[in-house]
Design a protein around this motif. Sequence first.
Motif, PDB file in Angstrom:
ATOM      1  N   ASP A   1      14.400  -1.108   2.139  1.00 15.52           N
ATOM      2  CA  ASP A   1      13.514  -1.490   1.032  1.00 15.52           C
ATOM      3  C   ASP A   1      12.121  -0.876   1.157  1.00 15.52           C
ATOM      4  OD1 ASP A   1      13.038  -3.099   3.281  1.00 15.52           O
ATOM      5  OD2 ASP A   1      12.506  -4.873   2.109  1.00 15.52           O
ATOM      6  N   LEU A   2      11.879  -0.183   2.253  1.00 16.29           N
ATOM      7  CA  LEU A   2      10.617   0.532   2.447  1.00 16.29           C
ATOM      8  C   LEU A   2      10.547   1.823   1.634  1.00 16.29           C
ATOM      9  CD1 LEU A   2       8.045   1.437   4.218  1.00 16.29           C
ATOM     10  CD2 LEU A   2       9.706   2.286   5.843  1.00 16.29           C
ATOM     11  N   ARG A   3      11.692   2.435   1.358  1.00 19.86           N
ATOM     12  CA  ARG A   3      11.720   3.789   0.813  1.00 19.86           C
ATOM     13  C   ARG A   3      10.867   4.002  -0.442  1.00 19.86           C
ATOM     14  NH1 ARG A   3      10.861   7.713  -0.952  1.00 19.86           N
ATOM     15  NH2 ARG A   3      12.049   9.631  -1.245  1.00 19.86           N
ATOM     16  N   PRO A   4      10.835   3.081  -1.420  1.00 20.19           N
ATOM     17  CA  PRO A   4      10.039   3.346  -2.627  1.00 20.19           C
ATOM     18  C   PRO A   4       8.549   3.509  -2.375  1.00 20.19           C
ATOM     19  CG  PRO A   4      11.608   1.558  -3.020  1.00 20.19           C
ATOM     20  CD  PRO A   4      11.624   1.834  -1.551  1.00 20.19           C
ATOM     21  N   TRP A   5       8.072   3.065  -1.227  1.00 24.99           N
ATOM     22  CA  TRP A   5       6.628   3.104  -0.933  1.00 24.99           C
ATOM     23  C   TRP A   5       6.178   4.436  -0.345  1.00 24.99           C
ATOM     24  CZ3 TRP A   5       3.401  -0.469  -2.745  1.00 24.99           C
ATOM     25  CH2 TRP A   5       3.997  -1.634  -3.252  1.00 24.99           C
ATOM     26  N   LEU A   6       7.135   5.346  -0.137  1.00 24.05           N
ATOM     27  CA  LEU A   6       6.817   6.611   0.503  1.00 24.05           C
ATOM     28  C   LEU A   6       6.735   7.749  -0.506  1.00 24.05           C
ATOM     29  CD1 LEU A   6       9.236   6.395   3.576  1.00 24.05           C
ATOM     30  CD2 LEU A   6       6.872   5.576   3.413  1.00 24.05           C
TER      31      LEU A   6
ATOM     32  N   ALA B   1       9.294   9.548  11.766  1.00 22.95           N
ATOM     33  CA  ALA B   1       8.919   8.137  11.806  1.00 22.95           C
ATOM     34  C   ALA B   1       9.325   7.429  10.522  1.00 22.95           C
ATOM     35  CB  ALA B   1       7.418   8.006  12.040  1.00 22.95           C
ATOM     36  N   ALA B   2       9.152   8.101   9.388  1.00 20.58           N
ATOM     37  CA  ALA B   2       9.553   7.514   8.110  1.00 20.58           C
ATOM     38  C   ALA B   2      11.058   7.284   8.060  1.00 20.58           C
ATOM     39  CB  ALA B   2       9.117   8.417   6.959  1.00 20.58           C
ATOM     40  N   LEU B   3      11.834   8.246   8.587  1.00 20.69           N
ATOM     41  CA  LEU B   3      13.284   8.085   8.623  1.00 20.69           C
ATOM     42  C   LEU B   3      13.677   6.890   9.481  1.00 20.69           C
ATOM     43  CD1 LEU B   3      16.137   9.165   7.965  1.00 20.69           C
ATOM     44  CD2 LEU B   3      15.958  10.604  10.004  1.00 20.69           C
ATOM     45  N   ALA B   4      13.026   6.744  10.637  1.00 21.59           N
ATOM     46  CA  ALA B   4      13.307   5.586  11.488  1.00 21.59           C
ATOM     47  C   ALA B   4      12.968   4.290  10.770  1.00 21.59           C
ATOM     48  CB  ALA B   4      12.528   5.697  12.797  1.00 21.59           C
ATOM     49  N   ALA B   5      11.817   4.261  10.102  1.00 22.56           N
ATOM     50  CA  ALA B   5      11.389   3.052   9.400  1.00 22.56           C
ATOM     51  C   ALA B   5      12.337   2.705   8.258  1.00 22.56           C
ATOM     52  CB  ALA B   5       9.965   3.242   8.873  1.00 22.56           C
ATOM     53  N   VAL B   6      12.761   3.708   7.496  1.00 25.34           N
ATOM     54  CA  VAL B   6      13.673   3.463   6.377  1.00 25.34           C
ATOM     55  C   VAL B   6      15.050   3.060   6.874  1.00 25.34           C
ATOM     56  CG1 VAL B   6      14.872   4.590   4.447  1.00 25.34           C
ATOM     57  CG2 VAL B   6      12.425   4.931   4.755  1.00 25.34           C
TER      58      VAL B   6
ATOM     59  N   ILE C   1       0.854  -1.190   0.000  1.00 23.84           N
ATOM     60  CA  ILE C   1       0.000   0.000   0.000  1.00 23.84           C
ATOM     61  C   ILE C   1       0.890   1.241   0.000  1.00 23.84           C
ATOM     62  CG2 ILE C   1      -1.806   1.291   1.199  1.00 23.84           C
ATOM     63  CD1 ILE C   1      -2.672  -1.277   2.537  1.00 23.84           C
ATOM     64  N   PRO C   2       0.774   2.113  -0.994  1.00 19.79           N
ATOM     65  CA  PRO C   2       1.561   3.352  -0.984  1.00 19.79           C
ATOM     66  C   PRO C   2       1.218   4.212   0.225  1.00 19.79           C
ATOM     67  CG  PRO C   2       0.594   2.979  -3.147  1.00 19.79           C
ATOM     68  CD  PRO C   2      -0.040   1.987  -2.215  1.00 19.79           C
ATOM     69  N   VAL C   3       2.217   4.936   0.708  1.00 16.36           N
ATOM     70  CA  VAL C   3       2.081   5.794   1.881  1.00 16.36           C
ATOM     71  C   VAL C   3       2.344   7.243   1.471  1.00 16.36           C
ATOM     72  CG1 VAL C   3       3.103   6.410   4.113  1.00 16.36           C
ATOM     73  CG2 VAL C   3       2.781   3.993   3.501  1.00 16.36           C
TER      74      VAL C   3
END
Length: 348
Positions: free
Chosen positions: A279-284, A269-274, A257-259
């Motif tokens: 491999d999460l980065r393209p979804w943001l 939070a996105a920085l922590a997750a990435v 699911i795109p974010v």
Amino acid sequence: MSIDWLTAPCAQPDAALAEAAHAHQSQLTKPPGSLGMLEALAIQLASLQRTAQPAVDRVWISVFAGDHGVADEGVSAFPQVVTGEMVRNFATGGAAISVLARSLGADLEVVNLGTVNDPGEIPSVRRAIIAPSTANFCLGPAMTMTQLETALAVGAESVRTAKASGAQLFIGGEMGIANTTSAAALASALLNEPPSTLAGAGTGLNAAGVMHKVTVLERALALHVGATTPLEQLRCLGGFEIAALVGAYIAAAQSGIPVLVDGFITTTAALAAVTMRPDLRPWLLFAHRSKEHGHARLLRALDAESVLDLGLRLGEASGAATAVPLLRLACALHNGMATFAQAGVSTA
């Protein structure tokens, strides 16, 4: 409770569909690249949604609320009771994000992870109470490991609900007095940069207030210098709602699911997750550049270009919601414009 699910692979964007979407854009009746970011957004969404006709008609917004023990240090211009009061305001439709969600026809979920001023049971609020607030991270870790695991799982649960509803786009929002302090502390640790480069006015601190905030952050970072992994930095310096956002972003990428990321706190939070899961980065996708001091630095760290720059700094997912119409227009242009051949228009 386990956090093993955090290591599950993220879904892979469809490179072939991205290439096809780019080729389609080159055939539309316009000079190549003349629609700028609108073209790039449509191509990215086509790749992430694995379709030749991307859409963001069904939008899910989860606003996570939680209080912060560091509020005891006097780092906010508003009293801590406001968090619980705003939970009720979200639920009864009076907050900015409530109005925006209605205007967009988006699903709005409000999640209470723990507030000092507990508003009690509210029919439209999901109660996922962990504690009345995190601990004051100037004195010790903000969360226990169990609390962190629970908050991450709460975020993931929101994504599962969004996916079951058929959401084409996930937006996370936050509410919590003193959470810009928590976000600045976490960002400073993740980037290994002094808090003066990231701390801002938050709810409206004056220059003296920002200086005090920086001093508080320096104390906290010195105390938790031994936290060297992003998960430990999140546990020691984060908030319940920030951890829920991290869990939601990872789960969204795993679920395909795109974010759409909102402002300073959600980008932290996105920085922590990435940092945990590259491999999460393209979804943001990134909605806007907040007026909060450190947000531009975070966007650079994530190599992100925001859709809007309107001087917003409210939070609640309000900036992300404001950007949704532009994403919808990007999809409409991609799907609805005629090609040169269809329109009988000559090419160069």
